[in-house]
Motif scaffolding. Structure first.
Motif, mmCIF file in Angstrom:
data_model
loop_
_atom_site.group_PDB
_atom_site.id
_atom_site.type_symbol
_atom_site.label_atom_id
_atom_site.label_comp_id
_atom_site.label_asym_id
_atom_site.label_seq_id
_atom_site.Cartn_x
_atom_site.Cartn_y
_atom_site.Cartn_z
ATOM 1 N N ILE A 175 -11.754 15.590 -6.100
ATOM 2 C CA ILE A 175 -11.207 15.569 -4.748
ATOM 3 C C ILE A 175 -10.360 16.921 -4.470
ATOM 4 O O ILE A 175 -9.367 16.784 -5.299
ATOM 5 C CB ILE A 175 -10.484 14.330 -4.358
ATOM 6 C CG1 ILE A 175 -11.408 13.217 -4.827
ATOM 7 C CG2 ILE A 175 -10.100 14.390 -2.860
ATOM 8 C CD1 ILE A 175 -12.586 13.077 -4.017
ATOM 9 N N ASP A 176 -10.756 17.681 -3.628
ATOM 10 C CA ASP A 176 -9.976 18.999 -3.345
ATOM 11 C C ASP A 176 -8.753 18.659 -2.493
ATOM 12 O O ASP A 176 -7.450 18.971 -2.563
ATOM 13 C CB ASP A 176 -10.777 20.023 -3.003
ATOM 14 C CG ASP A 176 -11.968 20.341 -3.763
ATOM 15 O OD1 ASP A 176 -11.598 20.422 -4.850
ATOM 16 O OD2 ASP A 176 -13.080 20.469 -3.307
ATOM 17 N N ALA A 177 -9.050 17.900 -1.188
ATOM 18 C CA ALA A 177 -7.992 17.702 -0.206
ATOM 19 C C ALA A 177 -8.498 16.732 0.601
ATOM 20 O O ALA A 177 -9.532 16.159 0.854
ATOM 21 C CB ALA A 177 -7.711 18.920 0.553
ATOM 22 N N VAL A 178 -7.408 15.874 1.226
ATOM 23 C CA VAL A 178 -7.547 15.001 2.176
ATOM 24 C C VAL A 178 -6.647 15.164 3.383
ATOM 25 O O VAL A 178 -5.364 15.763 3.361
ATOM 26 C CB VAL A 178 -7.148 13.539 1.685
ATOM 27 C CG1 VAL A 178 -5.704 13.555 1.208
ATOM 28 C CG2 VAL A 178 -7.567 12.354 2.729
ATOM 29 N N ARG A 179 -7.150 14.920 4.573
ATOM 30 C CA ARG A 179 -6.321 15.475 5.796
ATOM 31 C C ARG A 179 -6.287 14.001 6.671
ATOM 32 O O ARG A 179 -7.153 13.179 6.773
ATOM 33 C CB ARG A 179 -7.375 16.258 6.745
ATOM 34 C CG ARG A 179 -6.543 16.748 7.940
ATOM 35 C CD ARG A 179 -7.195 17.729 8.843
ATOM 36 N NE ARG A 179 -6.795 18.201 10.080
ATOM 37 C CZ ARG A 179 -7.467 18.175 11.257
ATOM 38 N NH1 ARG A 179 -8.678 18.571 11.075
ATOM 39 N NH2 ARG A 179 -6.805 18.561 12.150
ATOM 40 N N VAL A 180 -5.002 13.564 6.815
ATOM 41 C CA VAL A 180 -4.462 12.535 7.350
ATOM 42 C C VAL A 180 -4.557 12.579 8.925
ATOM 43 O O VAL A 180 -3.808 13.405 9.745
ATOM 44 C CB VAL A 180 -3.130 12.034 7.191
ATOM 45 C CG1 VAL A 180 -2.927 10.683 7.773
ATOM 46 C CG2 VAL A 180 -3.099 11.973 5.423
ATOM 47 N N SER A 222 0.907 -1.162 -0.053
ATOM 48 C CA SER A 222 -0.145 -0.025 -0.074
ATOM 49 C C SER A 222 0.880 1.139 0.069
ATOM 50 O O SER A 222 1.959 1.275 0.671
ATOM 51 C CB SER A 222 -0.909 0.003 1.215
ATOM 52 O OG SER A 222 -1.718 1.197 1.368
ATOM 53 N N TYR A 223 0.233 1.985 -0.744
ATOM 54 C CA TYR A 223 0.981 3.520 -0.789
ATOM 55 C C TYR A 223 0.673 4.031 0.861
ATOM 56 O O TYR A 223 -0.011 3.550 1.540
ATOM 57 C CB TYR A 223 0.470 4.640 -1.347
ATOM 58 C CG TYR A 223 0.856 4.521 -3.219
ATOM 59 C CD1 TYR A 223 1.929 4.688 -3.334
ATOM 60 C CD2 TYR A 223 -0.349 4.271 -3.767
ATOM 61 C CE1 TYR A 223 2.330 4.773 -4.663
ATOM 62 C CE2 TYR A 223 0.316 4.262 -5.430
ATOM 63 C CZ TYR A 223 1.507 4.525 -5.752
ATOM 64 O OH TYR A 223 2.002 4.490 -7.055
ATOM 65 N N GLN A 224 1.526 4.977 1.128
ATOM 66 C CA GLN A 224 1.316 5.447 2.673
ATOM 67 C C GLN A 224 0.139 6.539 2.693
ATOM 68 O O GLN A 224 -0.345 6.484 3.845
ATOM 69 C CB GLN A 224 2.504 6.341 3.052
ATOM 70 C CG GLN A 224 3.739 5.373 3.102
ATOM 71 C CD GLN A 224 5.008 6.171 3.331
ATOM 72 O OE1 GLN A 224 5.436 7.260 2.498
ATOM 73 N NE2 GLN A 224 5.848 6.115 4.460
ATOM 74 N N ILE A 225 -0.329 6.964 1.689
ATOM 75 C CA ILE A 225 -1.521 7.867 1.762
ATOM 76 C C ILE A 225 -2.623 7.521 0.502
ATOM 77 O O ILE A 225 -2.036 6.752 -0.258
ATOM 78 C CB ILE A 225 -1.216 9.421 1.275
ATOM 79 C CG1 ILE A 225 -0.339 9.536 0.223
ATOM 80 C CG2 ILE A 225 -0.168 9.707 2.454
ATOM 81 C CD1 ILE A 225 0.099 10.902 -0.418
#
Length: 236
Positions: A56-61, A30-33
């Motif tokens: 998709i504008d943004a993702v917050r981990v 898996s990729y990390q994100i």
């Protein structure tokens, strides 16, 4: 009042945003994100119509990136079982900010372009957990969605100014989502180099990525009274 955008959180015990390079030997890493395509698939599972395209504008981990290796017995193409090792992300949670835009390749669905209707349905489907099952990259990685405020809560990487992840698969541009002559009538693969800043990854649009043009493909046409019926024919 309506701005054709949504915010939601998705979480699960495992995720597998697989790197295509690692599939050659039958094993997955898996990729990390999460990839843009995986997050777009989540929004499509929540609510999708060919009238519009999710961006998709943004993702917050929100949680620390950690992995777990599992021994898997996949089925061979010609029968029997094999032994492989899959590397999953473990205990994940992401906040997603996304919006939809009209699909101008679908001129036959122009009468369905109602921002208020689609935004209200999308938000209602998020509250109900989605119209279809939600997965984090792979079928075995069951996930759940809920409405949220993108900036609420404390994320694990909020205090880390910058993290780079190198070249990475972004997503696909399908023939019915074409935005220029090169992407018309074919499948296009997109790549980019994501950078996380204070826990947030802002995605570039598909047209701003590096591209690899794949095989030609046809676009399904939706015909009146064949694939759909006008609202005027229903009793309301």
């Amino acid at each position: 009042m309506y701005n054709n955008s949504v915010e939601l959180t998705v979480y699960g015990d495992y995720a597998l945003f697989s790197d295509p390079i690692t599939r050659v030997g039958g094993e997955k890493w898996s990729y990390q994100i999460p990839t843009y395509e995986a997050l777009k698939g989540i929004l499509s599972s929540v609510y999708w119509k060919p009238t519009f395209i999710w961006y998709i504008d943004a993702v917050r981990v929100m949680k620390p990136i950690q992995t777990e290796v599992k021994g898997i017995r996949p089925i061979k193409y010609h029968g029997g079982n094999d032994l492989s090792y899959y590397t999953y992300l473990k205990d994940v949670e992401y906040h997603i900010k996304a919006h939809f835009e009209w699909n101008h390749n679908r001129r036959e669905l122009e009468q369905d372009r109602n921002v208020a209707k689609h935004e209200e349905i999308a938000k209602r489907m998020i509250k109900k957990g989605g119209r279809r099952d939600i997965f984090l990259g792979a079928r075995e990685c069951q996930a759940y969605v809920e409405p949220c405020c993108f900036d609420e809560g404390k994320g694990f990487y909020d205090d880390i100014s910058e993290l780079a992840f190198g070249p990475m698969f972004h997503g696909f541009t399908y023939a019915d989502e074409a935005y220029d002559e090169k992407t018309a009538g074919r499948l296009t693969q997109n790549f980019w180099k994501p950078i996380m800043k204070n826990g947030v990854i802002e995605f570039c649009r598909p047209e701003d990525c590096e591209h690899r043009y794949l095989h030609e493909t046809k676009v399904k046409v939706f015909e009146n009274k064949k694939n759909f019926q006008p609202v005027s024919e229903f009793d309301v």
